[in-house]
Design a protein around this motif. Structure first.
Motif, PDB file in Angstrom:
ATOM      1  N   VAL A  53      55.344 -22.413  18.425  1.00  0.00           N
ATOM      2  CA  VAL A  53      54.311 -21.918  19.335  1.00  0.00           C
ATOM      3  C   VAL A  53      53.001 -22.648  19.030  1.00  0.00           C
ATOM      4  CG1 VAL A  53      53.227 -19.858  20.296  1.00  0.00           C
ATOM      5  CG2 VAL A  53      55.443 -19.667  19.142  1.00  0.00           C
ATOM      6  N   ILE A  54      52.344 -23.166  20.078  1.00  0.00           N
ATOM      7  CA  ILE A  54      51.089 -23.897  19.911  1.00  0.00           C
ATOM      8  C   ILE A  54      50.084 -23.390  20.938  1.00  0.00           C
ATOM      9  CG2 ILE A  54      50.041 -26.171  19.602  1.00  0.00           C
ATOM     10  CD1 ILE A  54      52.867 -27.375  19.798  1.00  0.00           C
ATOM     11  N   ILE A  55      48.822 -23.316  20.515  1.00  0.00           N
ATOM     12  CA  ILE A  55      47.725 -22.984  21.423  1.00  0.00           C
ATOM     13  C   ILE A  55      46.641 -24.047  21.277  1.00  0.00           C
ATOM     14  CG2 ILE A  55      45.991 -21.283  22.091  1.00  0.00           C
ATOM     15  CD1 ILE A  55      47.724 -19.157  20.724  1.00  0.00           C
ATOM     16  N   ASP A  56      46.332 -24.718  22.373  1.00  0.00           N
ATOM     17  CA  ASP A  56      45.189 -25.624  22.428  1.00  0.00           C
ATOM     18  C   ASP A  56      43.969 -24.760  22.731  1.00  0.00           C
ATOM     19  OD1 ASP A  56      43.198 -27.408  23.042  1.00  0.00           O
ATOM     20  OD2 ASP A  56      44.432 -28.683  24.321  1.00  0.00           O
ATOM     21  N   VAL A  57      43.087 -24.579  21.749  1.00  0.00           N
ATOM     22  CA  VAL A  57      41.993 -23.627  21.901  1.00  0.00           C
ATOM     23  C   VAL A  57      40.945 -24.081  22.907  1.00  0.00           C
ATOM     24  CG1 VAL A  57      42.280 -22.679  19.586  1.00  0.00           C
ATOM     25  CG2 VAL A  57      40.761 -24.629  19.930  1.00  0.00           C
ATOM     26  N   SER A  58      40.952 -25.338  23.309  1.00  0.00           N
ATOM     27  CA  SER A  58      39.964 -25.801  24.280  1.00  0.00           C
ATOM     28  C   SER A  58      40.228 -25.216  25.651  1.00  0.00           C
ATOM     29  CB  SER A  58      39.977 -27.330  24.365  1.00  0.00           C
ATOM     30  OG  SER A  58      41.215 -27.806  24.887  1.00  0.00           O
ATOM     31  N   GLY A  59      41.464 -24.726  25.900  1.00  0.00           N
ATOM     32  CA  GLY A  59      41.795 -24.156  27.194  1.00  0.00           C
ATOM     33  C   GLY A  59      41.365 -22.704  27.369  1.00  0.00           C
ATOM     34  N   PRO A  60      42.043 -21.771  26.680  1.00  0.00           N
ATOM     35  CA  PRO A  60      43.210 -22.089  25.861  1.00  0.00           C
ATOM     36  C   PRO A  60      44.434 -22.411  26.717  1.00  0.00           C
ATOM     37  CG  PRO A  60      42.881 -19.721  25.950  1.00  0.00           C
ATOM     38  CD  PRO A  60      41.735 -20.318  26.706  1.00  0.00           C
ATOM     39  N   SER A  61      45.302 -23.289  26.168  1.00  0.00           N
ATOM     40  CA  SER A  61      46.570 -23.629  26.805  1.00  0.00           C
ATOM     41  C   SER A  61      47.681 -23.355  25.804  1.00  0.00           C
ATOM     42  CB  SER A  61      46.583 -25.097  27.223  1.00  0.00           C
ATOM     43  OG  SER A  61      45.577 -25.348  28.178  1.00  0.00           O
ATOM     44  N   PHE A  62      48.834 -22.921  26.314  1.00  0.00           N
ATOM     45  CA  PHE A  62      49.914 -22.440  25.457  1.00  0.00           C
ATOM     46  C   PHE A  62      51.170 -23.299  25.610  1.00  0.00           C
ATOM     47  CE2 PHE A  62      47.067 -18.987  26.281  1.00  0.00           C
ATOM     48  CZ  PHE A  62      47.087 -18.187  25.149  1.00  0.00           C
ATOM     49  N   LYS A  63      51.910 -23.410  24.518  1.00  0.00           N
ATOM     50  CA  LYS A  63      53.216 -24.079  24.498  1.00  0.00           C
ATOM     51  C   LYS A  63      54.130 -23.286  23.584  1.00  0.00           C
ATOM     52  CE  LYS A  63      56.374 -27.439  24.444  1.00  0.00           C
ATOM     53  NZ  LYS A  63      57.208 -27.787  25.607  1.00  0.00           N
ATOM     54  N   CYS A  64      55.345 -22.976  24.072  1.00  0.00           N
ATOM     55  CA  CYS A  64      56.304 -22.221  23.248  1.00  0.00           C
ATOM     56  C   CYS A  64      57.709 -22.722  23.525  1.00  0.00           C
ATOM     57  CB  CYS A  64      56.213 -20.724  23.543  1.00  0.00           C
ATOM     58  SG  CYS A  64      57.318 -19.709  22.526  1.00  0.00           S
TER      59      CYS A  64
END
Length: 447
Positions: A53-64
Motif C-alpha cells: 500500500v502506497i500513498i503519495d501525500v502530494s495528492g493524496p493519491s493511493f496505490k494498493c
C-alpha cells in the motif's frame, strides 16, 4: 497532516470507512514507513503475500495491491489513519524499491503530460475554417433540438400537467433521447430533471412549472444566441450541452491566484458516470469556485480534495456572465490550515446572493451557500436549517445525517456549507464555530 475525520472523508462509502477502522492494529502491518513524499506499508491479507500500500501525500493519491475496485480502498484509508493516530509505529524512513518505482512512474507520467501539452501548443495550426464549419453544423442541430423542445413544452401547457405523474418512463426517455441525437445533451438533462420534479411528491406542480419556465427561457435564448452578450452566450451554449474546450478556457484572461479553502466536495452518479464537484473559496479574492470532474465506472479522480484544507493554486474561470466553474492552471500546493472563510449569518443574505447569481446566469443547477449560524431542526419528517433570525429552509439530508448534525451541535448553531438547489439546501460540511477542522462531512454511501 490530515486529521482522522478528514481521512475518513476520502472514503468512497461507509463500509470502507468501517473496514479501515478494523485494520488499525500495527500487528497487521509487518512494514510501515513514511517520509516527506509518501506513506507506505504492507498489510497482511488472506493470501500468503501482504498487500503493498502506497500513498503519495502530494495528492493524496493511493496505490494498493488488493483486488478492491474502490478508491481509496480500506487498506489505503487504514494506512493513512495509522499515521494520524499511531505515528510511532512507522519505523522506516527509506523508501523500498516498490515505493520508489511507483512514485517515479507517476512523476514520469506527469512530465509526459506536460510535454504532450507543450507539443500540442507547437503543433500545426488548426484549420479555423474547418472548425467553424463543424461548430456551425452542430449549432444548427442544437437549434433544431431546441425548437422541438419548445413545441413539446407548448404541448404540455396546452394539455395541462395534471396527468404528468402517470406518464411512463419511456415518455421522458424518448424525449431526452431525441435531444441527445440533436447533440443537445444539456437540454436532455433538463428533461430528466423535469421528470424528477414531477415525481418529487407533494408540491410537485410548483417545482415542475419552475423547471419548465427555465427550460423555455433556455430554448428562447438559444434561438437568439447571436444577439446575446458574449459571456451569456457561453452560459447558454454550456447549459444546452456544448462542452467548452479546456485549452480555450486556459487561454482566457480570468485567472486568479489565491489560497483556496476547500469548503465541500459532493458526488453524484448517473448511469455509471460519476460527477464530482469541489467547492472552493478564495481567501483574498473572496471568489467562489467550482471544480467539476467526471469519472466513468467508479469514483476515481487524479486529484483528491479534502474539505477543510487550504490550497495555493491559480484557477482559470470559464467565461460566463457569473463566473463560477474553473480549471486548475497548475498543481495545487497545500497551505497552512485556518478557519473557514467569511460566512453569511441569515437566510435572507444567503438568498440575496443566490438571487444575484441567478439574475446574471439563470441556469445554475446549484450554488454554494456558507451559513455561519445554522441549527438543524426536525419538523415532522423534514429536516430544516434555522438561521440567526429564526428563518428556516429545507435540508436535503438523510435522517441519520440530520440527527448526527443535531448531536454535533448539541442543539447549538453550526457553520454549514452546502449546495443550494433552488428549493432545498444539501449540506456537505459542518464546523463548530471558530474551529478550523470540520466536525462533519457528507459521505455518500455506495451499494
Amino acid at each position: 497532516m490530515l486529521t482522522a475525520d478528514q481521512i475518513l472523508a476520502l472514503s468512497p462509502d461507509d463500509s470502507s470507512a468501517k473496514a479501515a477502522r478494523g485494520l488499525l492494529a500495527p500487528a497487521k502491518w509487518p512494514t510501515l514507513g513514511h517520509d516527506e513524499a509518501a506513506i507506505w506499508g504492507e498489510c497482511q491479507g488472506s493470501g500468503s503475500k501482504p498487500y503493498q500500500v502506497i500513498i503519495d501525500v502530494s495528492g493524496p493519491s493511493f496505490k494498493c495491491g488488493c483486488p478492491s475496485r474502490k478508491f481509496p480502498c480500506k487498506h489505503g484509508l487504514a494506512l493513512y489513519l495509522l499515521l494520524a493516530q499511531k505515528q510511532s509505529a512507522f519505523t522506516a524512513n527509506t523508501q523500498p524499491a516498490w515505493v520508489n518505482e511507483w512514485l517515479s512512474a507517476r512523476q514520469q507520467r506527469s512530465e509526459k503530460q506536460v510535454e504532450k501539452k507543450a507539443a500540442q501548443a507547437e503543433a500545426k495550426p488548426v484549420d479555423e475554417a474547418a472548425v467553424a464549419k463543424r461548430e456551425a453544423k452542430r449549432l444548427d442541430r442544437m437549434l433544431g433540438g431546441a425548437r422541438d423542445l419548445e413545441r413539446w413544452l407548448a404541448d404540455l401547457v396546452r394539455q395541462g400537467i395534471a396527468d404528468l405523474p402517470a406518464k411512463p418512463a419511456t415518455y421522458w426517455r424518448e424525449t431526452a433521447a431525441r435531444l441527445v441525437d440533436a447533440q443537445a445533451t444539456g437540454l436532455a438533462v433538463w428533461v430528466r430533471q423535469l421528470e424528477s420534479a414531477v415525481s418529487s411528491g407533494e408540491g410537485w406542480q410548483e417545482r415542475a412549472l419552475l423547471q419548465m419556465g427555465r427550460m423555455q427561457l433556455l430554448t428562447d435564448a438559444l434561438q437568439r444566441l447571436d444577439s446575446l452578450p458574449e459571456p451569456l452566450r457561453h452560459d447558454v451554449r454550456g447549459s444546452a450541452g456544448w462542452t467548452a474546450d479546456k485549452d480555450e478556457v486556459l487561454a482566457g484572461n480570468d485567472r486568479v491566484g489565491d489560497t483556496w479553502q476547500v469548503l465541500g466536495v459532493s458526488h453524484d452518479e448517473n448511469d455509471k458516470l460519476w460527477e464530482r464537484r469541489v467547492w472552493l473559496r478564495g481567501l483574498t479574492s473572496d471568489r467562489d469556485a467550482l471544480l467539476l470532474d467526471f469519472s466513468h465506472g467508479g469514483r476515481r479522480f487524479d486529484q483528491v480534495f479534502v474539505p477543510g484544507t487550504r490550497l495555493k493554486a491559480t484557477l482559470c474561470f470559464f467565461p460566463s456572465a457569473a463566473p463560477l466553474r474553473a480549471l486548475l492552471v497548475d498543481a495545487p500546493v497545500e497551505a497552512a490550515a485556518g478557519a473557514y472563510g467569511e460566512a453569511v449569518v441569515t437566510w435572507d443574505r444567503a438568498l440575496d446572493s443566490v438571487a444575484s447569481a441567478l439574475a446574471r446566469q439563470p441556469w445554475f443547477q446549484r450554488l454554494p451557500v456558507l451559513l455561519h449560524h445554522a441549527t438543524p431542526v426536525l419538523r415532522g419528517r423534514q429536516w430544516l436549517a434555522r438561521d440567526a433570525d429564526g428563518r428556516e429552509a429545507p435540508l436535503r439530508v438523510s435522517d441519520d445525517d440530520g440527527w448526527q448534525l443535531l448531536a454535533l451541535g448539541g442543539g447549538n448553531p453550526l457553520t454549514l456549507f452546502g449546495e443550494w438547489h433552488g428549493v432545498h439546501w444539501r449540506p456537505l460540511t459542518a464546523w463548530h464555530p471558530n474551529e478550523e477542522t470540520p466536525c462533519w462531512t457528507e459521505v455518500l454511501t455506495v451499494a
